[in-house]
Design a protein around this motif. Structure first.
Motif, PDB file in Angstrom:
ATOM      1  N   SER A 113     -49.599 -13.292 -38.546  1.00 26.11           N
ATOM      2  CA  SER A 113     -49.470 -12.158 -39.463  1.00 26.11           C
ATOM      3  C   SER A 113     -49.609 -10.864 -38.683  1.00 26.11           C
ATOM      4  O   SER A 113     -50.210 -10.823 -37.613  1.00 26.11           O
ATOM      5  N   LEU A 166     -43.856  -9.135 -41.138  1.00 26.61           N
ATOM      6  CA  LEU A 166     -45.180  -9.723 -41.313  1.00 26.61           C
ATOM      7  C   LEU A 166     -46.283  -8.686 -41.414  1.00 26.61           C
ATOM      8  O   LEU A 166     -47.461  -9.040 -41.537  1.00 26.61           O
ATOM      9  N   ASN A 193     -47.604 -10.193 -44.526  1.00 29.68           N
ATOM     10  CA  ASN A 193     -47.212 -11.574 -44.812  1.00 29.68           C
ATOM     11  C   ASN A 193     -47.679 -12.457 -43.667  1.00 29.68           C
ATOM     12  O   ASN A 193     -48.219 -11.968 -42.664  1.00 29.68           O
ATOM     13  N   GLN A 194     -47.469 -13.765 -43.809  1.00 27.64           N
ATOM     14  CA  GLN A 194     -47.832 -14.677 -42.729  1.00 27.64           C
ATOM     15  C   GLN A 194     -46.816 -15.802 -42.611  1.00 27.64           C
ATOM     16  O   GLN A 194     -46.119 -16.138 -43.576  1.00 27.64           O
TER      17      GLN A 194
END
Length: 393
Positions: free
Chosen positions: A276, A299, A314-315
């Protein structure tokens, strides 16, 4: 209610004997947000303490640098007034020590000349005047450049070295980890971290914009905040990067700086690694040497650039089999230029990684750095070079 946010739960209640109620429960938001707010304040306080420590270390180091320069300057003035027996004590700083040795040798030669060769007094006087003027000019130049050279180069580079993970921290069961960082002549703000806690290995790599003291301080604040969040047990990548961003953003605003940094956080456990945060591409390498490049643009968002980046975080989850691994780097490698301004490039680095992936991480790291150095040649290095390799055994 009264200008404060409340949470409400309404549930019907009936006992079948005529009681037909509606039970309403109201809870003030502040009842359960108080601890969260307190933790945020503690994080900001720790960051402030770290900033104070950095400033004190900077002042102490600057004084250590200026003291031998001042001694040379004072000795030069006394020499100009005729004290030919003046000697300058050695210094722990190599460049200043060479200057002190040169000064002491000159002083001894002048003293011998005046004691044994009176007929050369006039000739030596002219040489002494020239040498004395050169020393005064050198000291004036050193004094003018002292703040930049002392604070921005020696202090920050020493801080960068001191907070890097040591060799013992890189020895983690089941993993083969190698790391490398070399700061450029003008100090930048590259950052990497390896933390092992509760069975989760956290890797971090980042790059602060620009060069100089502000970049180094932001890098140090980042390291402190990341370790604090790790020790607090925060494992959610969105909350982790959100708290980190808000903390650093407020500190950057406080020091009236425009610095920010790209940062990727990787958490590894049981053969899985989560990625992330926005930084350079993350290179996933399979046991066979096959390369997978993961773009981190979606990310995350640059840290300390805006107060709220949760919508951008995000991841990505990647499975690592035995022999697989990841390679993290900063743009000091991919954007390294040779004398003809040709950049090194990520494709060339990926080729070197693939060809040497059968070797231990330390040898892979050495192969990459050696290839980058060959590409740079005699050209000046303009940016920090940082490399972090994790390989599942």
């Amino acid at each position: 209610m009264d200008g404060k946010r409340q949470y409400l739960l309404a549930q019907p209640y009936s006992d079948g004997k005529g009681i037909d109620w509606l039970v309403v429960v109201v809870v003030p938001e502040s009842d359960f947000m108080e601890q969260i707010n307190q933790n945020t304040q503690n994080t900001m306080l720790l960051s402030l303490v770290a900033l104070v420590v950095v400033i004190v270390l900077g002042m102490l180091t600057a004084r250590l640098i200026t003291a031998p320069i001042l001694r040379v300057y004072q000795a030069a003035n006394r020499l100009a007034k005729g004290d030919l027996g003046e000697q300058v004590t050695p210094s722990a700083i190599a460049e200043i020590n060479e200057l002190s040795n040169a000064f002491n040798k000159m002083s001894e030669q002048l003293k011998e000349s005046f004691e044994t060769l009176e007929d050369k007094v006039r000739e030596r006087t002219a040489d002494l005047a020239i040498a004395n003027q050169e020393i005064i000019t050198l000291n004036e130049n050193l004094r003018k450049d002292n703040l930049r050279l002392g604070a921005e180069i020696d202090v920050v580079r020493q801080m960068q070295t001191m907070i890097l993970p040591n060799a013992e921290e890189l020895e983690i069961e089941g993993l083969d980890i190698a790391a490398y960082m070399d700061a450029a002549a003008d100090v930048g703000g590259d950052y990497y971290e390896v933390l092992n806690s509760d069975g989760i290995v956290t890797l971090g790599i980042g790059d602060v914009t620009g060069h100089g003291l502000e970049s180094g301080i932001l890098m140090l604040m980042t390291q402190t905040a990341v370790r604090t969040l790790k020790e607090s047990g925060e494992g959610n990548p969105v909350r982790f990067l959100d708290i980190l961003n808000r903390t650093l953003y407020k500190n950057v605003q406080r020091i009236n700086s425009e610095k920010c940094l790209t940062l990727s956080i990787l958490n590894y456990a049981n053969g899985q690694v989560s990625i992330s945060g926005q930084h350079e591409e993350t290179i996933v390498v399979r046991k066979s040497g096959a390369i997978e490049r993961i773009d981190t643009m979606d990310l995350g968002f640059p840290i300390a650039l805006d107060g709220d980046i949760t919508a951008f975080i995000n991841q990505v989850i990647v499975e690592l089999q035995h022999g697989d691994g990841v390679v993290l780097y900063t743009d000091g490698i991919t954007e390294a230029c040779d004398i003809h301004k040709n950049i090194y490039g990520i494709e060339r680095m990926c080729n070197v990684i693939s060809q040497h992936w059968h070797l231990p991480s330390e040898q892979i790291k050495d192969a990459i750095i050696a290839d980058v150095r060959r590409h740079i040649g005699e050209q000046k290095v303009f940016d920090d070079i940082t490399l972090l390799i994790l390989k599942r055994q």
